[in-house]
Scaffold this active site. Structure first.
Site, PDB file in Angstrom:
ATOM      1  N   PHE A  66      35.956 -43.261   5.124  1.00  0.00           N
ATOM      2  CA  PHE A  66      36.685 -44.496   5.431  1.00  0.00           C
ATOM      3  C   PHE A  66      37.019 -45.253   4.159  1.00  0.00           C
ATOM      4  O   PHE A  66      38.034 -45.922   4.061  1.00  0.00           O
ATOM      5  CB  PHE A  66      35.809 -45.353   6.349  1.00  0.00           C
ATOM      6  CG  PHE A  66      36.510 -46.562   6.915  1.00  0.00           C
ATOM      7  CD1 PHE A  66      36.599 -47.736   6.197  1.00  0.00           C
ATOM      8  CD2 PHE A  66      37.061 -46.519   8.176  1.00  0.00           C
ATOM      9  CE1 PHE A  66      37.233 -48.843   6.718  1.00  0.00           C
ATOM     10  CE2 PHE A  66      37.686 -47.634   8.719  1.00  0.00           C
ATOM     11  CZ  PHE A  66      37.775 -48.791   7.976  1.00  0.00           C
ATOM     12  N   ASP A 117      32.206 -37.221  17.138  1.00  0.00           N
ATOM     13  CA  ASP A 117      31.780 -36.972  15.754  1.00  0.00           C
ATOM     14  C   ASP A 117      30.294 -37.288  15.571  1.00  0.00           C
ATOM     15  O   ASP A 117      29.908 -37.966  14.614  1.00  0.00           O
ATOM     16  CB  ASP A 117      32.626 -37.796  14.788  1.00  0.00           C
ATOM     17  CG  ASP A 117      32.652 -37.199  13.386  1.00  0.00           C
ATOM     18  OD1 ASP A 117      32.262 -36.025  13.243  1.00  0.00           O
ATOM     19  OD2 ASP A 117      33.055 -37.897  12.437  1.00  0.00           O
TER      20      ASP A 117
END
Length: 837
Positions: free
Chosen positions: A515, A630
């Site tokens: 991220f 995930d």
């Protein structure tokens, strides 16, 4: 018969109540129990200890009224009851203690009201009655204590004048603290001319010297006289420094106990003058001052400035600190009216975490700003999770003229050997910054100067306009998805997040994930946060950002990480989470040796159960039925108690029972994706069950699924698990680090559960509610017979991933909770990101 004469249990962190059996030790002379966690009332049986000479219980949360049986201790020479939860008043039987030489009592619950009956105690050497709400005038009989050398009656409600008979005490009296009472009248000349350590500050005396005098010789007079400003210290700061609009101050930085230093562009002023106990010190520039009260009574060589004596790796600002035995007040003068943020910088540099005596110390104190208590029983080491670690507390206040910051020791913590002389409040630095735009003063300018300014301003305006247009074009092209959307979460200002992370200082960076970077921050109320900052190079983009907010803001469960809010100012995309002290399960289990935690069998079971409960909530209990997509060790976070919490919902999707085939690109992480999802895009909550099975196997074995290859032919740890199962040697998978400290039956059951969850057929995998039941031992685990050999390791799962890699139809896209070593994190994620190329 028990003949014990001395019982010393100081600073041993003992808990529980004082046993009544102590009353049987009738020969006991000294009972020293300072600095523990003893609770409950003093048992009546202690009244049998008639030979007692020393009784010390400072810093224990003992409750109840001061018992009448204390009058039985007629041989008592010293009594210490500071910082307890006991209640007054003193019983009348207390007057029988004629042998008492030292009495130290402070901070009793509710105070005691009137002065205790001490009229028979002519042998008194040290008398400390602090913060007990004692009212009335000073009793004359104190003047008859001809051997008294220390008198501390500070922080009470005593009134009237100081009796003239007290002058006779000067033959033996070395220290007298009458701080923070309501005394009136004229200060006796024998006090003003004394060279002893006297403190009469914060009273309402009359007939003092010039108002600018706050310190006369060794006598602290700060704000001790009656005037229109008697409630503050303004009269002490006149010193020809009028608070005109031109002389107003807008900020305030002090390196307490240290020299001048520049941090983040701000100059922290020198504060190295050590004047000893009870002093008032104004700075040379007149912008600030400090007033210290009290004395380390039993320390012959006390210090009031401390420096880091070890090799602790802490920033320069925290290498020194100012220390006070009782009360320390810092003042900022002539402050412009407005809202300010006060930063109180702490680090415990006096106590240690080693095996020495100083590791037993506990420091607890209170902090008030503008007379309002903002921190109570503040423990630096506890708040910072250890000694030698910095921590900042931010408080927002309104200031108009004078700012007062008060640090006060309430008698709690440790104050006895081996830690005598280091208790009391400690502060490393103070920062005060405005939360408003600082006004500018306009002076008359010449015509030529005005024309030059106008021309320059026009040029700057045109350049700025071009930059602004370019900026908005770039921002709008990046954030089109955010336009017109109402984000269903709290929105933080960028200014707030910058302050919390010290403008994203590298020292606050706790890692780098898919991220972007992640920073630790501290909000003004002391709440620790983790800030995930979207990288400009991130492949996730706004879609995952919005997905994360949309999903997790609607979910609340103890095993899901909390999202506090976000920030979308300018081109910034920030997610603000609760801070998880122990980072990720991946780091704790599989990370570098220095980051790994000792996870015993029970903790590993608790972690697996926590993950299972979180997934059961997502799949079956929440209003929205969510498939995470995930689940892996990097997306499982651990709090300070090692409770597992599921994080990173950027890839999560609604579980649509009627539409299980995902037509968009497959997303997940190599080694954790279920084969039916990787091959055919068939997505149900059983994909998360498969990932959970892989994680469970990693937790039990302490090995990575994608990196552990006991035999070349095997692709996964999971493949080797099937081989071990076929050979009847499943327990060989258990982490060797556990040794023999685990239950073989429980380990076998959990390994079978991991294999059950990773069954190739999704229909044969249990749902997560059943998994929770199995982990709790409520449902038996039934594993179907699996015929498998080493040659079968390249199974459908591997072929599926191989196909995905060849055709580039899958996208491994995960914003891992990073490890502190970003280069290592990149190496760990290298294999997991192979499909996103």
């Amino acid at each position: 018969m028990i003949t014990l004469e001395e019982l010393v249990i100081e600073g041993n962190q003992l808990e529980g109540s004082i046993p009544a059996e102590l009353g049987k030790l009738t020969n006991l002379r000294r009972l020293l129990a300072n600095g523990n966690y003893l609770t409950g009332e003093l048992p009546d049986s202690l009244g049998n200890l008639q030979n007692l000479t020393y009784f010390l219980i400072d810093g224990n949360p003992i409750s109840g009224k001061i018992p009448r049986f204390i009058g039985n201790w007629t041989q008592l020479e010293r009594l210490d009851m500071q910082g307890t939860f006991m209640e007054g008043p003193f019983p009348l039987s207390f007057s029988t203690l004629m042998n008492l030489k030292e009495l130290r009592v402070s901070d009793l619950k509710g105070g005691i009201g009137t002065f205790p009956p001490l009229h028979n105690m002519k042998k008194m050497l040290k008398l400390v009655l602090r913060n007990l709400s004692i009212s009335g005038e000073l009793p004359e009989y104190i003047a008859e204590m001809s051997t008294l050398n220390t008198l501390d009656l500070s922080f009470n409600n005593l009134s009237g004048s100081i009796p003239a008979s007290y002058e006779g005490l000067t033959r033996t009296l070395n220290k007298m603290y009458l701080t923070n009472n309501k005394f009136t009248g004229t200060i006796p000349s024998w006090i003003l001319t004394s060279t002893r350590q006297f403190d009469i500050s914060y009273n309402s005396f009359t007939g003092l010297p010039a108002p600018s005098v706050c310190q006369q010789g060794t006598v602290n007079l700060a704000s001790s006289y009656s005037s229109t400003n008697s409630k503050n210290i303004k009269s002490c700061l006149q010193r020809n420094l009028p608070c005109s609009s031109e002389a107003r101050n807008y900020n305030f930085f002090i390196n307490c106990g240290g020299g001048k230093v520049i941090i983040d562009g701000n100059e922290y002023e020198d504060d190295t003058i050590d004047l000893g106990a009870s002093n008032y010190f104004p700075s040379d520039n007149g912008k600030w001052a400090y007033s210290s009260t009290g004395d380390f009574i039993d320390n012959e060589r006390p210090h009031y400035i401390v420096a880091n004596k070890t090799s602790l790796n802490i920033p320069e600002l925290y290498m020194t600190a100012r220390l006070s035995p009782l009360s320390l007040k810092y003042y900022a003068f002539c402050m412009y009216k407005g809202k300010y943020t006060i930063g109180l910088h702490f680090a415990e540099i006096e106590f240690t975490d080693d095996e020495t005596y100083s590791s037993n110390g506990r420091r607890m104190f209170d902090v008030s700003i503008q007379g309002v208590k903002v921190l109570q029983d503040f423990d630096i080491a506890k708040e910072a999770n250890g000694t030698g670690r910095e921590i900042i507390k931010y408080i927002t206040v309104i200031i108009d003229g004078t700012l007062e910051i008060h640090f006060y020791w309430a008698g709690k913590g440790t104050n006895s050997v081996p830690n005598r002389g280091v208790y009391g409040p400690l502060i490393s630095a103070i920062s005060v910054t405005p939360d408003f735009k600082i006004p500018t003063n306009h002076k008359k300018l010449t015509v030529g100067t005005i024309l030059a300014i106008v021309a320059s301003a026009c040029l700057v305006f045109l350049l700025s306009l071009c930059l602004i247009l370019w900026y908005f074009w770039r921002r709008d092209s990046k954030n089109d998805e955010l336009k017109g959307m109402e984000l269903q979460t709290w929105q933080f200002s960028l200014k707030c997040i910058k302050a919390a992370t010290r403008n994203f200082d590298l020292s606050n960076k706790i890692g780098e994930g898919g991220f972007g970077p992640v920073y630790k921050g501290l909000l003004p109320d002391g709440l620790a946060i983790a800030v995930k900052q979207l990288s400009s190079k991130s492949k996730q983009g706004n879609r995952e950002f919005l997905n994360e907010i949309g999903v997790i803001s609607a979910l609340h469960h103890p095993n899901l990480v909390k999202l506090y809010g976000c920030c979308t100012e300018g081109n910034q995309l920030l997610l603000i989470y609760e801070y998880m002290e122990n980072n990720s399960l991946a780091r704790a289990l599989l990370g570098p040796e220095k980051y790994r935690l000792k996870l015993d069998w029970k903790i590993r079971q608790k972690i697996c159960l926590g993950i299972a409960r979180g997934l059961a909530y997502l799949h079956e209990e929440s209003r929205l039925k969510i498939v995470h997509r995930d689940i892996k060790t990097t997306n499982i976070l651990l709090d300070k108690d090692l409770n597992a919490k599921i994080a990173d919902f950027g890839l999560a999707k609604l579980d649509e029972q009627e539409n299980t085939h995902i037509s968009t690109r497959v997303a997940g992480t190599y080694g954790y994706m279920a084969p039916e999802y990787a091959m055919r895009g068939y997505l149900t909550d059983k994909a998360d069950v498969y990932s959970f099975g892989v994680v469970t196997l990693e937790v039990i074995s302490g090995k990575s699924n994608t990196k552990y290859r006991p035999e070349e032919d095997c692709v996964y740890l999971l493949d080797w698990a099937y081989v071990c199962h076929e050979k009847g040697k499943l327990l060989e998978l258990v982490d060797p680090a556990l040794g023999s400290n685990f239950s073989r039956d429980e380990a076998l059951q959990m390994l079978k559960l991991a294999l059950l969850c990773t069954n190739i057929s999704p229909t044969l995998r249990p749902n997560m509610t059943s998994v929770v039941s199995m982990l709790e031992g409520k449902t038996p685990i039934e594993l179907l017979t699996v015929q498998r050999s080493i040659s079968d390791c390249a199974d459908l799962r591997f072929k599926a991933f191989e196909k995905l890699a060849d055709t580039n139809q899958a996208e491994t896209n995960s914003s891992d909770w990073p490890w502190p070593d970003s280069s290592l994190s990149e190496q760990i994620d290298k294999g997991e990101s192979a499909l996103s190329s």
